[in-house]
Design an enzyme around this catalytic site. Structure first.
Site, PDB file in Angstrom:
ATOM      1  N   PHE A  12       1.143  -1.252  -0.318  1.00 46.96           N
ATOM      2  CA  PHE A  12      -0.190  -0.203  -0.164  1.00 46.96           C
ATOM      3  C   PHE A  12       0.591   1.401  -0.046  1.00 46.96           C
ATOM      4  O   PHE A  12       0.527   1.688  -0.875  1.00 46.96           O
ATOM      5  CB  PHE A  12      -0.317   0.244   1.616  1.00 46.96           C
ATOM      6  CG  PHE A  12      -1.289   1.799   1.610  1.00 46.96           C
ATOM      7  CD1 PHE A  12      -1.975   2.322   0.703  1.00 46.96           C
ATOM      8  CD2 PHE A  12      -0.799   1.619   2.868  1.00 46.96           C
ATOM      9  CE1 PHE A  12      -2.367   3.287   1.168  1.00 46.96           C
ATOM     10  CE2 PHE A  12      -1.558   2.505   3.187  1.00 46.96           C
ATOM     11  CZ  PHE A  12      -2.649   3.777   2.967  1.00 46.96           C
ATOM     12  N   GLY A  37       1.969  -7.926  -0.392  1.00 45.66           N
ATOM     13  CA  GLY A  37       2.413  -6.757  -1.528  1.00 45.66           C
ATOM     14  C   GLY A  37       1.374  -7.447  -2.965  1.00 45.66           C
ATOM     15  O   GLY A  37       0.369  -8.670  -2.743  1.00 45.66           O
ATOM     16  N   TYR A 142       4.346  -7.262  17.126  1.00 47.03           N
ATOM     17  CA  TYR A 142       4.691  -5.829  15.274  1.00 47.03           C
ATOM     18  C   TYR A 142       5.291  -4.949  16.405  1.00 47.03           C
ATOM     19  O   TYR A 142       5.819  -4.256  15.644  1.00 47.03           O
ATOM     20  CB  TYR A 142       2.985  -5.584  14.709  1.00 47.03           C
ATOM     21  CG  TYR A 142       2.919  -4.396  14.007  1.00 47.03           C
ATOM     22  CD1 TYR A 142       3.598  -5.176  12.920  1.00 47.03           C
ATOM     23  CD2 TYR A 142       2.959  -3.011  13.898  1.00 47.03           C
ATOM     24  CE1 TYR A 142       3.641  -3.458  12.361  1.00 47.03           C
ATOM     25  CE2 TYR A 142       2.987  -1.995  13.089  1.00 47.03           C
ATOM     26  CZ  TYR A 142       3.352  -2.321  12.093  1.00 47.03           C
ATOM     27  OH  TYR A 142       3.663  -1.404  11.092  1.00 47.03           O
ATOM     28  N   VAL A 172      -2.039   4.625   8.536  1.00 46.69           N
ATOM     29  CA  VAL A 172      -1.806   5.684   7.043  1.00 46.69           C
ATOM     30  C   VAL A 172      -2.960   4.713   6.711  1.00 46.69           C
ATOM     31  O   VAL A 172      -3.462   4.024   6.792  1.00 46.69           O
ATOM     32  CB  VAL A 172      -0.637   5.239   6.815  1.00 46.69           C
ATOM     33  CG1 VAL A 172      -0.392   6.012   5.272  1.00 46.69           C
ATOM     34  CG2 VAL A 172       0.675   5.349   7.483  1.00 46.69           C
ATOM     35  N   ARG A 269      -9.447  -5.693  20.935  1.00 46.05           N
ATOM     36  CA  ARG A 269      -7.742  -6.273  20.456  1.00 46.05           C
ATOM     37  C   ARG A 269      -7.511  -6.808  21.229  1.00 46.05           C
ATOM     38  O   ARG A 269      -6.595  -5.580  22.237  1.00 46.05           O
ATOM     39  CB  ARG A 269      -8.128  -6.326  19.008  1.00 46.05           C
ATOM     40  CG  ARG A 269      -7.903  -7.378  18.105  1.00 46.05           C
ATOM     41  CD  ARG A 269      -7.550  -6.400  16.535  1.00 46.05           C
ATOM     42  NE  ARG A 269      -6.456  -4.859  16.369  1.00 46.05           N
ATOM     43  CZ  ARG A 269      -6.947  -4.316  15.326  1.00 46.05           C
ATOM     44  NH1 ARG A 269      -7.210  -4.736  14.494  1.00 46.05           N
ATOM     45  NH2 ARG A 269      -5.868  -3.565  15.129  1.00 46.05           N
TER      46      ARG A 269
END
Ligand code: UD1
Length: 312
Positions: A12, A37, A142, A172, A269
């Site tokens: 992205f 991707g 992460y 984003v 979450r």
């Protein structure tokens, strides 16, 4: 003519960087494993050299950096829940591959590497907005992986003299963000649901807040970071500087799209941050950065893109 390598260039954010560089007339090579991707994200961008490969393989990284001036290291498995589910796979993509890219860039004499850091590094530290010097507190694999790779970057600058800049992205969003997985960014999920008349899911009470940033702002910040004379060795937030709750986001999108549905509230979450908002003073000072597209205009452009891509 400067040449650029965009790792994760079929993703992205990477594809937006690639499109902007190609439109400027710069030479661009993309390396992408196509794990997250998509080749079609590069459709219609002329003159791009595409290399398919996994940067967790050092040989791929060495081949990819050959002859380039700047490396924009975007390749990652960019998802908090996916890293909670499978920390080893995301560690490989987010740390091992990043170290390979750094080593390869150092050995090839790259002028500067700009790394895609993440606001998740701040975790739930109490102060808002977040300044780069604040203590970090990663809450998910992460977040930790993004922080480790960013520290590798600053360390490579100090130890080996490779110029690096980390840009910490804040949530984003924009065209080409893939809504097809439950791990997708929330704005892509909300818009695709509302456009198709489905009910989006809100995890928790919806009062968590984010500094949602339209992708064109990030592209501008990253390209500035390649050339800003005093930026090397720094970690810099690039964002809008505001924050909005998920409930507010939902209402805004529903109004803009003209949908009628109510959200479904589900469990919070695991690994989620409560509030996130950037202080963008350093980006202003070191990069001359100023957000160029507002949150609302960004949402409108994104909705338009999802509508068009749905009708294709
Ligand atoms: C985090 C990072 C961000 C990084 C991104 C990569 C923070 C503050 N931000 O984003 O910098 O680029 O990971 O993925 O850590 N949600 C729903 N319904 C959904 C999906 C999500 O309510 O269907 C909620 C999530 O629980 C979360 C918020 O929306 O509270 C944003 O989620 P998401 O878009 O996945 O991004 P973050 O995890 O915040």
């Amino acid at each position: 003519m400067p040449s650029y390598l965009v790792t994760g260039g079929a993703g992205f954010i990477g594809s937006h960087l690639t499109a902007t560089l190609a439109a400027r007339g710069d030479r661009v090579r993309v390396v992408d494993s196509l794990i997250t991707g998509k080749r079609r994200n590069l459709d219609g961008i002329p003159g791009v050299e595409f290399v398919e490969g996994d940067l967790a393989d050092l040989d791929v990284a060495r081949r990819a950096v050959q002859g380039v001036d700047f490396v924009l290291h975007q390749a990652a498995i960019p998802s908090v829940p996916r890293s909670v589910q499978d920390p080893i796979a995301s560690n490989r993509a987010n740390i091992d591959a990043s170290l390979n890219v750094l080593v390869a860039a150092r050995d090839a004499g790259v002028k500067r590497l700009v790394y895609a850091g993440s606001s998740s590094a701040y975790g739930n530290t109490p102060t808002l907005p977040k300044q780069e010097d604040m203590p970090t507190g990663p809450l998910s694999p992460y977040a930790l992986q993004k922080l480790v790779a960013e520290q590798y970057c600053t360390m490579f600058t100090a130890l080996y003299g490779l110029e690096t800049v980390t840009i910490r992205y804040f949530n984003v969003f924009g065209p080409r963000q893939d809504p097809s997985s439950p791990y997708s960014g929330v704005i892509s999920l909300f818009i695709s649901a509302l456009v198709e008349g489905r009910r989006p899911t809100i995890h928790g009470d919806g009062e968590q807040t984010r500094d949602f940033t339209y992708v064109a702002n990030v592209v501008d910040g990253v390209l500035r970071a390649c050339v800003a004379p005093k930026a090397s060795g720094h970690v810099i937030n690039v964002a809008t500087g505001g924050r909005i709750s998920l409930n507010e986001l939902f209402r805004t999108l529903r109004g803009l799209i003209g949908a009628k549905v109510e959200p479904i509230y589900d469990e919070p979450r695991a690994g989620d941050v409560r509030d996130s908002q950037a202080d963008i003073t350093r980006a202003r000072t070191l990069l001359g950065y100023e957000p160029i597209v507002s949150f609302e205009d960004g949402l409108k452009q994104t909705i338009e893109w999802y509508r068009e891509s749905q009708s294709r």
